[in-house]
Design an enzyme around this catalytic site. Structure first.
Site, mmCIF file in Angstrom:
data_model
loop_
_atom_site.group_PDB
_atom_site.id
_atom_site.type_symbol
_atom_site.label_atom_id
_atom_site.label_comp_id
_atom_site.label_asym_id
_atom_site.label_seq_id
_atom_site.Cartn_x
_atom_site.Cartn_y
_atom_site.Cartn_z
ATOM 1 N N TYR A 1 2.006 -6.915 17.663
ATOM 2 C CA TYR A 1 2.500 -6.098 16.555
ATOM 3 C C TYR A 1 3.268 -4.891 17.081
ATOM 4 C CZ TYR A 1 2.338 -2.862 12.585
ATOM 5 O OH TYR A 1 2.668 -1.962 11.598
ATOM 6 N N ALA B 1 8.520 -3.238 4.427
ATOM 7 C CA ALA B 1 8.008 -4.606 4.540
ATOM 8 C C ALA B 1 7.829 -4.987 6.003
ATOM 9 C CB ALA B 1 8.962 -5.580 3.859
ATOM 10 N N ARG C 1 5.280 -7.799 8.796
ATOM 11 C CA ARG C 1 4.072 -8.581 9.095
ATOM 12 C C ARG C 1 3.102 -7.603 9.735
ATOM 13 N NH1 ARG C 1 1.377 -12.152 12.969
ATOM 14 N NH2 ARG C 1 0.596 -13.988 11.844
ATOM 15 N N PHE D 1 0.832 -1.207 0.000
ATOM 16 C CA PHE D 1 0.000 0.000 0.000
ATOM 17 C C PHE D 1 0.865 1.256 0.000
ATOM 18 C CE2 PHE D 1 -2.603 2.892 2.917
ATOM 19 C CZ PHE D 1 -3.362 3.415 1.887
ATOM 20 N N GLY E 1 -25.213 3.892 1.484
ATOM 21 C CA GLY E 1 -26.251 4.649 2.183
ATOM 22 C C GLY E 1 -26.786 3.991 3.431
#
Length: 317
Positions: free
Chosen positions: A139, A68, A70, A11, A188
Site C-alpha cells: 500500500y 478514491a 484501494r 469515510f 468495559g
C-alpha cells in the site's frame, strides 16, 4: 469553483462533501461507483465504473480532490497485493491526473498516506515532509509511486499538485482498529494496555477536511507535500484513557509491561499488532503550519468526543 471529489461516498469523502455543500462558492461533482438512494441538494453525481469515465467531464472542473483508493488491507487475500495496489493507487491515479491536466484542471489534490514515509519513528524523531520516502508495504509503495507520477505530471503540464499524507484518521464512522478500541472500552473489557509509553500522531476527520479545503485555493499549497495531524501526540495508553472519558466509560487498563505484550504478540503470530500498539509514529506538521498558516481547528479531545458521540448514537439505532 467547480470541484470534483473521487471516493465521495467514503469515510473522508462523505465528510468533505457534506462540508463543501454548506458553501455557495463551490459547485460539487462527485465520482460515484454506486448512487445512493438520495442525493444531497447541490451535488452533481458522475456515475463511473473506472476513472476513465470522468474524462468527458473534466473540462468543467477547476480542482480535483482524489480520495478514491484501494485501501490498506490487514489480511490481503490478493495473489499479488502490490500489483493490485499499483493498478488503482498508482496507474489509475496517474491516468486521471494526466487526463485532468489535458482538460485544463487547475489543481489536483491527492490524499496519500504517512506510510509513504515509513511504518514507525524513533521516539521524539517525527517524520517530516522532506524526508526520503521509505514505504515498507505494498500500500505504501503504491502511494509513493503515485506521488512520483503526479510530480512528473505537474512538472510537464503545469497542473498544480498538492499531496497530503495523513496518519491514522478517526472521526464519525471510523472503522478497523479504532472502532474495535471503542467497542472494547464501551463494553468495559479490561485491556492489558495500561503501561505503553509510545507516541503516535492522529488526525481528526474534521481537521483533515479543513486542511483539504485550505488546499483548494491557497497559493502556497501548489506542488507541495504536507503532513497532517492534530498537533498532539498520544501514547496508546493515554489515547485509551481519553477515549474512555469521551465515551463516559471507565478505562480498565492493566499495566502489562511492553516487552511482555510484544513477546505475547510474537507467540500468537501477530508481531504487527504489537508494533501498532507499542511503536511510535509521529509526524512534524511545522511545514504545513508555516506555509499555509494552518492550525488544526479541532483538538484531540474534541475529535474524540465527536467520534464517541457518533459511535454511541449508532449503537442505539
Amino acid at each position: 469553483m467547480n470541484i470534483l471529489v473521487t471516493g465521495a461516498n467514503g469515510f473522508v469523502g462523505s465528510a468533505l462533501c457534506d462540508h463543501l455543500l454548506q458553501s455557495s462558492e463551490y459547485h460539487l461533482f462527485a465520482a460515484l461507483r454506486r448512487l445512493p438512494s438520495q442525493l444531497p441538494p447541490g451535488l452533481t453525481p458522475l456515475p463511473i465504473t473506472d476513472f476513465s469515465d470522468l474524462t468527458p467531464h473534466l473540462h468543467q472542473i477547476d480542482v480535483i480532490v482524489h480520495l478514491a483508493a484501494r485501501v490498506h488491507q490487514m489480511q490481503d487475500t490478493a495473489a499479488d497485493p502490490l500489483a493490485e495496489f499499483r493498478a488503482v493507487n498508482t496507474t489509475a491515479t496517474a491516468n486521471l491526473a494526466q487526463a485532468a491536466a489535458q482538460a485544463g484542471v487547475r489543481r489536483f489534490i491527492y490524499l496519500s498516506s504517512i506510510k509513504v514515509n515509513g511504518e514507525f519513528t524513533p521516539m521524539g524523531q517525527p517524520f517530516a515532509a522532506q524526508d526520503v520516502p521509505h514505504p515498507q508495504d505494498p500500500y505504501g509503495i503504491s502511494k509513493a509511486e503515485a506521488e512520483i507520477q503526479l510530480r512528473s505530471i505537474a512538472q510537464t503540464t503545469g497542473m498544480e499538485v498538492v499531496i497530503i499524507r495523513p496518519p491514522l484518521i478517526y472521526g464519525p464512522g471510523v472503522k478497523a482498529n479504532f472502532l474495535s478500541m471503542m467497542r472494547w472500552l464501551d463494553k468495559g473489557y479490561p485491556l492489558p494496555l495500561g503501561a505503553i509509553h509510545n507516541r503516535r500522531s492522529l488526525l481528526a476527520l474534521s481537521n483533515l477536511v479543513d486542511l483539504i479545503i485550505t488546499c483548494l485555493t491557497h497559493p502556497a499549497a501548489a506542488n507541495q507535500t504536507f503532513l497532517a495531524s492534530d498537533d498532539e501526540d498520544l501514547s496508546t495508553t493515554d489515547l485509551l484513557r481519553r477515549l474512555a472519558k469521551a465515551l463516559k466509560k471507565p478505562a480498565r487498563l492493566i499495566p502489562v509491561p511492553m516487552p511482555l505484550l510484544q513477546a505475547a504478540a510474537q507467540i500468537i503470530g501477530k508481531p504487527a499488532l504489537a508494533q501498532r500498539l507499542c511503536g511510535s509514529l509521529q509526524v512534524d506538521i511545522s511545514k504545513t503550519q508555516a506555509l499555509l498558516g494552518w492550525t488544526p481547528p479541532v483538538s484531540v479531545d474534541q475529535g474524540l468526543s465527536i467520534t464517541a458521540q457518533h459511535f454511541q448514537q449508532s449503537q442505539r439505532q
